[in-house]
Design a protein around this motif. Structure first.
Motif, PDB file in Angstrom:
ATOM      1  N   TYR A  14      50.148   9.126  21.430  1.00 45.67           N
ATOM      2  CA  TYR A  14      48.758   9.535  21.632  1.00 45.67           C
ATOM      3  C   TYR A  14      48.384   9.394  23.103  1.00 45.67           C
ATOM      4  CZ  TYR A  14      47.837   9.473  16.602  1.00 45.67           C
ATOM      5  OH  TYR A  14      47.826   9.740  15.278  1.00 45.67           O
ATOM      6  N   LEU A  41      45.556  24.952  32.289  1.00 43.03           N
ATOM      7  CA  LEU A  41      45.409  25.290  30.869  1.00 43.03           C
ATOM      8  C   LEU A  41      46.733  25.113  30.144  1.00 43.03           C
ATOM      9  CD1 LEU A  41      43.496  26.446  28.713  1.00 43.03           C
ATOM     10  CD2 LEU A  41      44.293  28.707  29.321  1.00 43.03           C
ATOM     11  N   PHE A  44      47.510  21.548  29.618  1.00 42.59           N
ATOM     12  CA  PHE A  44      46.611  21.085  28.561  1.00 42.59           C
ATOM     13  C   PHE A  44      47.186  21.422  27.186  1.00 42.59           C
ATOM     14  CE2 PHE A  44      42.758  21.537  25.985  1.00 42.59           C
ATOM     15  CZ  PHE A  44      42.043  20.423  26.372  1.00 42.59           C
ATOM     16  N   ILE A  48      49.244  19.034  23.900  1.00 43.47           N
ATOM     17  CA  ILE A  48      48.986  19.025  22.457  1.00 43.47           C
ATOM     18  C   ILE A  48      50.273  19.312  21.691  1.00 43.47           C
ATOM     19  CG2 ILE A  48      47.700  20.158  20.634  1.00 43.47           C
ATOM     20  CD1 ILE A  48      45.532  20.605  22.795  1.00 43.47           C
ATOM     21  N   PHE A  51      52.336  16.297  21.495  1.00 42.57           N
ATOM     22  CA  PHE A  51      51.773  15.379  20.507  1.00 42.57           C
ATOM     23  C   PHE A  51      52.238  15.751  19.109  1.00 42.57           C
ATOM     24  CE2 PHE A  51      48.318  14.754  17.432  1.00 42.57           C
ATOM     25  CZ  PHE A  51      48.371  13.377  17.366  1.00 42.57           C
ATOM     26  N   PHE A  52      52.159  17.046  18.797  1.00 45.19           N
ATOM     27  CA  PHE A  52      52.583  17.499  17.464  1.00 45.19           C
ATOM     28  C   PHE A  52      54.050  17.164  17.222  1.00 45.19           C
ATOM     29  CE2 PHE A  52      48.734  19.799  16.705  1.00 45.19           C
ATOM     30  CZ  PHE A  52      48.720  20.018  15.338  1.00 45.19           C
ATOM     31  N   LEU A  55      54.867  13.807  16.301  1.00 44.95           N
ATOM     32  CA  LEU A  55      54.505  13.432  14.928  1.00 44.95           C
ATOM     33  C   LEU A  55      55.688  13.591  13.983  1.00 44.95           C
ATOM     34  CD1 LEU A  55      51.029  15.083  14.365  1.00 44.95           C
ATOM     35  CD2 LEU A  55      51.526  12.705  14.817  1.00 44.95           C
TER      36      LEU A  55
ATOM     37  N   PHE B 136      45.533  25.058   9.626  1.00 45.70           N
ATOM     38  CA  PHE B 136      46.301  25.540  10.766  1.00 45.70           C
ATOM     39  C   PHE B 136      46.234  27.058  10.860  1.00 45.70           C
ATOM     40  CE2 PHE B 136      49.984  26.785  13.213  1.00 45.70           C
ATOM     41  CZ  PHE B 136      49.862  25.944  14.308  1.00 45.70           C
ATOM     42  N   TYR B 139      43.262  28.006  12.610  1.00 45.35           N
ATOM     43  CA  TYR B 139      43.399  27.925  14.070  1.00 45.35           C
ATOM     44  C   TYR B 139      44.033  29.195  14.615  1.00 45.35           C
ATOM     45  CZ  TYR B 139      45.907  26.982  18.386  1.00 45.35           C
ATOM     46  OH  TYR B 139      46.425  27.092  19.644  1.00 45.35           O
ATOM     47  N   SER B 172      39.811  28.637  25.187  1.00 46.01           N
ATOM     48  CA  SER B 172      41.110  28.008  24.939  1.00 46.01           C
ATOM     49  C   SER B 172      40.955  26.504  24.816  1.00 46.01           C
ATOM     50  CB  SER B 172      42.071  28.324  26.071  1.00 46.01           C
ATOM     51  OG  SER B 172      42.290  29.704  26.119  1.00 46.01           O
ATOM     52  N   ILE B 173      40.105  25.922  25.658  1.00 43.48           N
ATOM     53  CA  ILE B 173      39.876  24.482  25.529  1.00 43.48           C
ATOM     54  C   ILE B 173      39.347  24.179  24.133  1.00 43.48           C
ATOM     55  CG2 ILE B 173      38.486  22.560  26.346  1.00 43.48           C
ATOM     56  CD1 ILE B 173      38.543  23.799  29.092  1.00 43.48           C
ATOM     57  N   CYS B 176      42.053  24.434  21.672  1.00 39.92           N
ATOM     58  CA  CYS B 176      42.989  23.321  21.800  1.00 39.92           C
ATOM     59  C   CYS B 176      42.418  22.061  21.162  1.00 39.92           C
ATOM     60  CB  CYS B 176      43.301  23.063  23.261  1.00 39.92           C
ATOM     61  SG  CYS B 176      44.408  24.284  23.931  1.00 39.92           S
ATOM     62  N   PHE B 177      41.125  21.843  21.360  1.00 39.40           N
ATOM     63  CA  PHE B 177      40.497  20.696  20.703  1.00 39.40           C
ATOM     64  C   PHE B 177      40.648  20.806  19.194  1.00 39.40           C
ATOM     65  CE2 PHE B 177      37.294  19.352  24.192  1.00 39.40           C
ATOM     66  CZ  PHE B 177      38.327  18.718  24.833  1.00 39.40           C
ATOM     67  N   LEU B 179      42.947  22.359  17.627  1.00 42.16           N
ATOM     68  CA  LEU B 179      44.345  22.113  17.283  1.00 42.16           C
ATOM     69  C   LEU B 179      44.644  20.623  17.309  1.00 42.16           C
ATOM     70  CD1 LEU B 179      47.088  23.369  16.708  1.00 42.16           C
ATOM     71  CD2 LEU B 179      47.486  23.512  19.146  1.00 42.16           C
ATOM     72  N   LEU B 180      44.086  19.948  18.303  1.00 42.34           N
ATOM     73  CA  LEU B 180      44.314  18.510  18.407  1.00 42.34           C
ATOM     74  C   LEU B 180      43.724  17.798  17.188  1.00 42.34           C
ATOM     75  CD1 LEU B 180      45.670  16.779  20.496  1.00 42.34           C
ATOM     76  CD2 LEU B 180      43.436  16.234  21.434  1.00 42.34           C
ATOM     77  N   ILE B 182      43.438  19.048  14.267  1.00 41.07           N
ATOM     78  CA  ILE B 182      44.370  19.297  13.164  1.00 41.07           C
ATOM     79  C   ILE B 182      45.534  18.309  13.236  1.00 41.07           C
ATOM     80  CG2 ILE B 182      45.981  20.960  12.185  1.00 41.07           C
ATOM     81  CD1 ILE B 182      44.168  23.168  13.222  1.00 41.07           C
ATOM     82  N   GLY B 183      46.050  18.127  14.465  1.00 40.03           N
ATOM     83  CA  GLY B 183      47.169  17.214  14.655  1.00 40.03           C
ATOM     84  C   GLY B 183      46.816  15.807  14.196  1.00 40.03           C
ATOM     85  N   PHE B 184      45.634  15.338  14.556  1.00 44.17           N
ATOM     86  CA  PHE B 184      45.219  13.995  14.165  1.00 44.17           C
ATOM     87  C   PHE B 184      45.179  13.871  12.640  1.00 44.17           C
ATOM     88  CE2 PHE B 184      42.918  12.116  18.082  1.00 44.17           C
ATOM     89  CZ  PHE B 184      44.011  12.434  18.855  1.00 44.17           C
ATOM     90  N   TYR B 186      46.735  15.694  10.541  1.00 46.36           N
ATOM     91  CA  TYR B 186      48.079  15.805   9.990  1.00 46.36           C
ATOM     92  C   TYR B 186      48.818  14.486  10.124  1.00 46.36           C
ATOM     93  CZ  TYR B 186      52.741  17.539   9.105  1.00 46.36           C
ATOM     94  OH  TYR B 186      53.979  17.721   8.576  1.00 46.36           O
ATOM     95  N   ILE B 209      41.220   7.550  13.732  1.00 48.11           N
ATOM     96  CA  ILE B 209      41.838   8.852  13.992  1.00 48.11           C
ATOM     97  C   ILE B 209      41.078   9.955  13.276  1.00 48.11           C
ATOM     98  CG2 ILE B 209      43.919  10.211  13.588  1.00 48.11           C
ATOM     99  CD1 ILE B 209      45.544   7.797  14.162  1.00 48.11           C
ATOM    100  N   PHE B 216      36.750  16.085  17.690  1.00 50.50           N
ATOM    101  CA  PHE B 216      37.434  17.219  18.309  1.00 50.50           C
ATOM    102  C   PHE B 216      37.052  18.533  17.643  1.00 50.50           C
ATOM    103  CE2 PHE B 216      40.682  14.236  20.159  1.00 50.50           C
ATOM    104  CZ  PHE B 216      40.410  14.592  21.469  1.00 50.50           C
TER     105      PHE B 216
END
Lengths: 131, 507, 500
Positions: A14, A41, A44, A48, A51-52, A55, B136, B139, B172-173, B176-177, B179-180, B182-184, B186, B209, B216
C-alpha cells in the motif's frame, strides 16, 4: 518508532503504491509541460497497477508460481498466485494505453495549433485570441 | 423468440458492433454513418423500453456473460434503477443523434465518420455502465465513455483541445481513484461482483480499507459527475464541445456518473454503511454550496453555452442534494431516491433542450454570446419558444419539470428537518431566474439597433434539428404534469424497495 | 353539497384554445381579434352558468389527479372564487374590444404576441380564481406572472425592459415565498385545500410563532397585492400599453394577490385563528399604512397612469383592510370591493388610454380643457373618480359603507379605523378632483391650433368605457348585478363566526 515501522512493513505494498501515486500526482499538478503531465498520469496509473499485482500474491512468504495447474505441482505443495488481478490489470493497461493515446493525440494537435506544449503559453495565446 | 433476459448484453454488443460497422461503412459512403447510428440507437431504445417493462412486471434481470456464474464471471444485472437510467440515456442519445445529422454536416464536414463511430462508442460506454453488475466492468465502461467523450469534445479543434485535455487529465485521475477503490475492496473481499460485495462487506464495515475505498469511490466519481468543487473541467469541456455532445455531456454523462455513485453507495455498500458515517450529511452541504456557487458563476457568464455549463454544476447539486437527503426521508412520494432520480430525467430534458438550442444559434448564425442574440425571437420563433419553455422550466415555473423537482426536493428537505436547504432551493430558483431571463429578454425584448421592421424574415433551423428541440421542450411540460399526476412514481418506488429506502426503510 | 362538473375545466380552456387560434390566424388581424372576443364571451358564459348552483350553496369540483396525498390538483369553485372569475372574464371581453381600438390606433407592433399573452394571463387569473387548493393556485399564479411579462415589456424600450425586469424580479421572488408558504402549510397541516373557516388542524400542528412566520411568508408571497413597501413594481409597470394596465394591473394580476390574501385569511387560517393570533390587527395596520402612504404618493404624480397606479395600491389595501377586520361585514365589503373596484378602476384606466390615443397626452398638467373635446371620456372618468372617493352614486360608496360597518362590528381597536378611511377618502378627493377640474374648467394653452385635432377615441374604445362606467353606477343601486351580492352573501354566510 517501532510500531511505525511495523505499520509500514505490514502493508508495504500500500505504502509503495501510494508513494508512487503521489509522485505521479505531483508531476500532473506541478509540471507546465503537457507531455510531462502525461508522464505523471502514467506514473499515477502504474502505481495502481502495481498495487493490484501485489494483491495477487501477498503473504508472509511470497512464493506463488504461475497459475498453471497440474496434478504434479499440487502434490509438491506449490501455491499459485491469484490470476484475477493480473487479468484485471491487463484490461486496465489497455485502458491506460488508450487514454495515453488520446492524450498524446490531443497534445500533437495542440502543438500544431499553438506551436507550443507549455500550458501557460497556450492559455496566454487563448487569452490573446479573446476567448 | 428472443427472450428479454438477453437484451441487456445485446444493448451493449449491438452498440459496439455498430461502432465498427459505421467506421467501415463510412469508407464506402459517408451518408451511411448517420443512418446506422440512428437505427442502432433506435433499436437500443426499443430494447431498453422492453427491459424496463420486464423489470417492472417480472423482476430483476440477471445475465451471466459466457455462462460463468456470478462471483467468478461477469454478471449483468438490470433492476428498476438501471432500466430507468437506460431508457433516459438512450432517449437523449436518440434525440441528439437526430439533431446531429445536419449540425455535424455543417460543423464538422470532414469528420463525419469518426464522429459517429466515437459517438456510438460513447453510447456503448454509457449503456455498459448502466447494465453491468460487476464493479470492475463498470470501471472499464466508465473509461470507454470518458475516452469517447474526450475525443468528441476535442473534435472542434482549437480551444476545445485544451478543454478536452484538462478533462482528460482530471477524468483519468477520477477513474484511477475509482480503480484504486476497487483494488482496496478486492484486497479485503476477493470479489468484484457488486451483489457479492454487498454480502461480504457488512462484517468489514469498520475496516479502514473499506472506509478508504469508499472515500476513493466518492472522490473519483465526484470528479466524473462534476460535483462542486471538483467541477473545474466542466465549463470548458461543455462549452467548446459540439452542441449535441454538450447536450449529452450535461444531460446524461454526468448523470450516468451519478448513477454509478448511487450504485456504489447502495448496491456495493448498503444503507447500513451509509448510516454509520455522516457522509450524506456532508454531501448535502457540498451540494448546497454547489447549487449556489454554480448559479452565481453562471450569472457571470456571457457565453451562452458556458452559462449553461455552470448551470449544470448547480443542477448536479440538486441531484446530489436529493441523493444526500435520501436516507432521511420516508415518504412514499418524496422519500428515498425519488427526487434524485426524478431530477436525473428532468435535467436531461431541460439541459438537453437548452444545449441543442444553443447549438441552433451557432448553426444558424455562429452566435455564442448572449449579447448578440437580439431579435432572434423573431427570426427563429420555434427554436426560441423551445428555449423559453426549457428556461422557465429551469427557473421552476409550474407545471414544468423543473418545478416538480424543486417541489419534491423542498418537501424532502422539510421532512428531513433541514430547513436551510429549502432556503437554498428557493434562492437558487431566483438565481436561475436572473441568468435565464437575461437571455429571454435578449431573444424577444431587445430592439435591434438600426433596423426596425426589416428583420422579420424567418430563418429557422432545418426540420431534423427542430424536431428534437421541440420534442424536448414539450416534454419539459408533459413530463412535469406526468410527475404531478404520480403516474411514473411506481418505477422510482421499485428502486426504493430495492435499496430499502423511502417508505421501505426499516426504522 | 359537492357537485362534480367539468365546467371549470371548460372555462379555463377557453383562453388556452383561444391563444392557439390567435397564433394560427396571426396573418389576419380581424379573425385573430374575433377569436379573442369569442373566447372571452364563451368563457364568461361558462363561468356565469355556474352561478345558480353556487348560490344554492353547492361547490363545483373538478379534480384531475392527486399530486400529493391530501393535495388534489384541480378546481373547486365556490362563491368567492366565482366573484373574481366573473369580474375578470367579463372585463376581458370589454378590454379585448378596447384593445382592438387602442392597438390599431397606435399601430402597435407585435400584436399577436400581445393577444396571445393576454389570453394566457386570463388563463392564469381565472385559474387562480377557481383553484381549490394552494398548490393549484400557485401553479396558475406563476403562469399569470410569466405570461404578463411580455405585456409589461411590450414597448421594448429600455424603460419598458427595466419595468419588465423589475416586475419579474418582484413577482417571481414573491412566487418563491408563496411556494415556501404552500410547502410549509402542507408540512404542518397535511393538506392545502381551501376550507371554509380555515384548515382545522393547522392551529394544533404548528406553534404560534410558526403560524405567524407562515403568515408573513404568505404576505410576501402575495406581493402582487402591492402592499407597501413592496409596491414599487406596480407604478413602474405602468409603461405597459393601457389595456394591459387596465385589465392586468387593476383587475387580474393585483386582484389575484388580494384574492390570495383573502383566501389565506378566510380559508386557510380561518377567522377564528386569525383572531387568536392577533394577525387581524397587524394586517389592518399594514393595510391602513399602505392606504395613507399610497394616497400621499398619488398626490405627487403628474403622469395620469402613475397616479391611477397609486390609487390602485390604495384600493387594494382597502380590500386587505376589509378582510383584516375579520368581521362578516368587513369581509363582505372586501369581497364585494374586488369586482366593484375592478369596474371602477378599469374605467379610469381606459379613459387614460383613450386620452392618450386621442390626444397623445399622458400628464395631467397637459390635459387642460380636454373635457370639452372628449366629453364622454371625461364624464365616465368622473364617475370612476367618484367611485374611488367612495361618493354616491357609485359602487365605491356601497363597499365603504360596509367597511365602516365592519369596523363597528369588530369593535375594540378596530372602531378607530373609520377615521383613517375618512382621511384616505379626503386624500382621494384631493388627487382626483383636480384632474376633473383641469379637464373641464381650465383653458388649454394655445387651444386654437390644436382644437380641431383632438376628438373622441374610436368607438371600439368608447363602448367598453361606457359599459364599465354604467355598471359602476348600477352597482350602487343594484349590487346584485351579475349576482355579485348574492354570491358574496353565500360566501360570507358559510364562513360563520361573528366576532365581537
Amino acid at each position: 518508532m517501532e510500531w511505525l515501522l511495523e505499520e509500514i512493513l505490514a502493508k508495504y505494498n500500500y505504502w509503495i503504491s501510494i508513494t508512487i501515486m503521489l509522485i505521479g500526482f505531483y508531476a500532473m499538478i506541478a509540471k507546465d509541460n503537457l507531455i510531462k503531465k502525461l508522464v505523471g498520469l502514467s506514473i499515477f496509473q502504474t502505481a495502481i497497477f502495481l498495487f493490484f499485482i501485489s494483491l495477487a500474491d501477498i503473504g508472509p512468504i511470497p512464493r506463488g508460481t504461475a497459475p498453471i495447474v497440474s496434478e504434479a505441482m499440487m502434490h509438491k505443495g506449490y501455491v499459485y498466485v491469484n490470476p484475477l488481478p493480473h487479468v484485471l490489470i491487463l484490461t486496465a493497461i489497455v485502458v491506460s494505453v488508450a487514454t495515453l493515446a488520446v492524450a498524446l493525440a490531443l497534445v500533437i494537435r495542440m502543438y500544431e495549433e499553438y506551436g507550443t506544449i507549455e500550458e501557460t503559453e497556450i492559455i496566454e495565446e487563448e487569452r490573446e485570441l479573446g476567448v | 423468440m428472443l427472450s428479454v433476459e438477453h437484451l441487456p448484453v445485446l444493448i451493449v454488443v449491438i452498440s459496439l458492433l455498430s461502432a465498427f460497422t459505421i467506421f467501415i461503412a463510412g469508407w464506402l459512403n459517408k451518408r451511411f454513418c448517420w443512418f446506422i447510428s440512428f437505427a442502432t440507437i433506435l433499436v437500443q431504445l426499443v430494447m431498453a423500453v422492453f427491459i424496463l417493462h420486464h423489470v417492472l412486471t417480472v423482476g430483476t434481470i440477471h445475465y451471466w456473460l459466457g455462462g460463468w456464474s456470478p462471483p467468478w464471471g461477469i454478471e449483468y444485472v438490470v433492476d428498476a434503477l438501471n432500466a430507468y437510467v437506460l431508457v433516459i440515456l438512450l432517449f437523449l442519445a436518440l434525440i441528439c443523434v437526430t439533431y446531429s445529422k445536419r449540425s455535424i454536416a455543417h460543423e464538422l464536414p470532414y469528420k463525419i465518420v469518426p464522429f459517429y463511430t466515437v459517438y456510438q462508442l460513447l453510447v456503448t460506454g454509457l449503456c455498459g455502465v448502466t447494465v453491468t453488475g460487476d464493479i470492475f466492468n463498470m470501471y472499464v465502461f466508465i473509461e470507454i465513455f470518458s475516452l469517447s467523450a474526450y475525443a468528441l469534445i476535442a473534435s472542434r479543434g482549437k480551444i476545445a483541445l485544451k478543454a478536452s485535455f484538462t478533462y482528460l487529465v482530471l477524468g483519468s485521475i477520477g477513474a484511477c481513484f475509482f480503480l484504486l477503490g476497487i483494488g482496496f475492496l478486492y484486497s479485503v473481499t476477493g470479489t468484484l461482483n457488486m451483489h457479492d460485495l454487498s454480502l461480504l462487506l457488512p462484517p468489514l464495515y469498520g475496516n479502514k480499507i473499506v472506509l478508504t475505498a469508499f472515500g476513493f469511490f466518492t472522490v473519483g466519481l465526484s470528479i466524473k459527475m462534476a460535483l462542486f468543487p471538483l467541477h473545474t473541467w466542466l465549463p470548458d469541456a461543455h462549452s467548446f464541445a459540439p452542441s449535441e455532445i454538450s447536450a449529452m455531456l450535461s444531460g446524461i454523462i454526468i448523470e450516468v456518473s451519478t448513477y454509478a455513485f448511487i450504485r456504489v453507495c447502495f448496491s456495493v455498500y448498503t444503507l447500513n454503511f451509509i448510516k454509520l458515517l455522516p457522509i450524506f450529511d456532508i454531501l448535502c452541504w457540498i451540494a448546497a454550496l454547489g447549487i449556489i456557487i454554480g448559479s452565481v458563476l453562471a450569472i457571470a457568464q456571457y457565453n451562452l453555452k458556458r452559462m449553461l455549463a455552470y448551470s449544470s454544476v448547480s443542477q448536479m447539486g440538486y441531484i446530489m442534494l436529493a441523493v444526500g437527503l435520501s436516507t432521511s426521508t420516508h415518504h412514499a412520494l418524496w422519500g428515498g431516491l425519488n427526487p434524485a432520480l426524478m431530477h436525473i430525467l428532468n435535467h436531461a430534458l431541460m439541459k438537453g433542450c437548452l444545449f441543442l438550442v444553443a447549438g441552433a444559434f451557432i448553426y444558424k448564425a455562429d452566435l455564442w454570446n448572449i449579447t448578440d442574440f437580439t431579435g432572434l425571437g423573431r427570426k427563429m420563433p420555434y427554436t426560441c419558444a423551445a428555449f423559453v419553455l426549457a428556461a422557465i422550466s429551469m427557473i421552476g415555473v409550474p407545471p414544468t419539470v423543473g418545478f416538480v423537482s424543486k417541489l419534491y426536493i423542498i418537501l424532502a428537505s422539510l421532512e428531513a428537518g433541514k430547513f436551510i436547504f429549502v432556503a437554498v432551493m428557493l434562492l437558487s430558483s431566483l438565481l436561475n431566474l436572473v441568468y435565464f431571463w437575461r437571455v429571454i429578454e435578449m431573444l424577444y425584448m431587445r430592439r435591434e439597433e438600426g433596423e426596425e421592421h426589416s428583420s422579420s424574415s424567418k430563418n429557422e433551423i432545418p426540420l431534423s434539428m427542430l424536431i428534437p428541440v421541440l420534442t424536448l421542450a414539450s416534454l419539459c411540460i408533459i413530463v412535469g404534469v406526468l410527475w404531478l399526476t404520480e403516474i411514473p412514481i411506481p418505477i422510482l418506488d421499485q428502486v426504493n424497495a430495492l435499496f430499502g429506502l423511502g417508505r421501505y426503510a426499516t426504522p | 353539497m359537492i357537485e362534480e362538473s367539468i365546467r371549470p375545466l371548460l372555462a379555463i380552456l377557453c383562453p388556452a384554445i383561444g391563444s392557439i387560434l390567435i397564433v394560427l390566424f396571426r396573418k389576419r388581424p380581424n379573425i385573430r381579434e374575433s377569436w379573442t372576443m369569442l373566447a372571452g364571451i364563451a368563457q364568461f358564459l361558462i363561468i356565469f352558468s355556474m352561478v345558480p348552483l353556487i348560490i344554492e350553496g353547492a361547490i363545483i369540483k373538478c379534480t384531475f389527479f392527486t399530486a400529493f396525498p391530501g393535495v388534489d390538483f384541480g378546481f373547486s369553485v365556490d362563491a368567492f372564487g366565482l366573484i373574481f372569475a366573473i369580474t375578470s372574464t367579463f372585463l376581458w371581453i370589454l378590454v379585448s374590444s378596447y384593445s382592438i381600438g387602442y392597438m390599431r390606433s397606435l399601430k402597435e407592433h407585435a400584436q399577436t404576441r400581445y393577444y396571445f399573452c393576454f389570453a394566457w394571463a386570463i388563463f392564469g387569473a381565472v385559474g387562480v380564481a377557481l383553484s381549490g387548493n394552494l398548490l393549484t393556485m400557485f401553479v396558475f399564479y406563476e403562469i399569470l406572472t410569466v405570461s404578463t411579462y411580455p405585456l409589461v415589456a411590450h414597448d421594448q424600450t429600455p424603460e419598458a425592459l427595466f419595468a419588465g425586469r423589475k416586475y419579474l424580479a418582484y413577482l417571481l421572488t414573491a412566487g418563491v415565498f408563496f411556494l415556501a408558504a404552500v410547502v410549509f402549510t402542507y408540512h404542518f397541516a397535511g393538506t392545502t385545500d381551501f376550507v371554509t373557516g380555515g384548515i382545522p388542524n393547522l392551529a394544533s400542528e404548528a406553534s404560534r410563532t410558526a403560524l405567524m412566520a407562515l403568515f408573513a411568508l404568505f404576505l410576501l408571497g402575495f406581493m402582487k397585492a402591492a402592499w407597501m413597501p413592496f409596491h414599487s413594481w406596480l407604478p413602474t409597470a405602468m409603461v405597459a400599453p393601457t389595456p394591459v394596465s387596465a385589465l392586468l394591473h387593476a383587475v387580474a394580476v393585483v386582484k389575484a394577490g388580494v384574492f390570495g390574501i383573502v383566501r389565506v385569511v378566510c380559508y386557510i387560517y380561518g377567522v377564528d385563528l386569525m383572531h387568536e393570533l392577533g394577525l387581524g390587527l397587524a394586517l389592518a395596520c399594514l393595510a391602513t399604512f399602505t392606504i395613507i402612504v399610497a394616497n400621499l404618493f398619488a398626490l405627487a404624480q403628474d403622469n395620469l397612469k402613475r397616479r391611477l397606479a397609486y390609487s390602485t395600491i390604495n384600493q387594494l389595501s382597502l380590500i386587505i383592510f376589509g378582510v383584516a377586520l375579520l368581521s362578516p361585514e368587513g369581509i363582505e365589503g372586501a369581497m364585494m370591493h374586488i369586482p366593484f373596484h375592478g369596474f371602477m378602476k378599469i374605467t379610469l384606466f381606459m379613459c387614460a388610454g383613450a386620452i392618450m390615443v386621442a390626444s397623445g397626452k399622458k400628464n395631467i398638467s397637459e390635459m387642460a380643457g380636454i373635457g370639452k373635446k372628449m366629453p364622454v371620456t371625461m364624464i365616465t372618468f368622473s364617475i370612476g373618480a367618484l367611485g374611488m372617493c367612495a361618493l354616491p352614486p357609485t359602487a365605491g360608496f356601497v363597499t365603504h359603507h360596509l367597511f365602516v360597518g365592519g369596523c363597528e362590528e369588530a369593535g375594540g381597536t378596530m372602531s378607530f379605523f373609520p377615521y383613517i378611511l375618512l382621511i384616505a377618502a379626503i386624500l382621494d378627493v384631493m388627487y382626483f378632483f383636480p384632474i376633473i377640474y383641469t379637464a373641464f374648467f381650465e383653458k388649454s394653452e394655445g387651444s386654437s391650433g390644436s382644437k380641431s385635432k383632438i376628438k373622441e377615441a374610436p368607438l371600439f374604445m368608447l363602448v367598453p368605457i361606457a359599459i364599465t362606467a354604467t355598471v359602476s353606477v348600477i352597482f350602487f343601486f343594484y349590487p346584485d348585478l351579475f349576482h355579485i351580492s348574492e354570491l358574496v352573501e353565500t360566501a360570507v354566510s358559510s364562513l360563520g363566526g361573528v366576532h365581537p
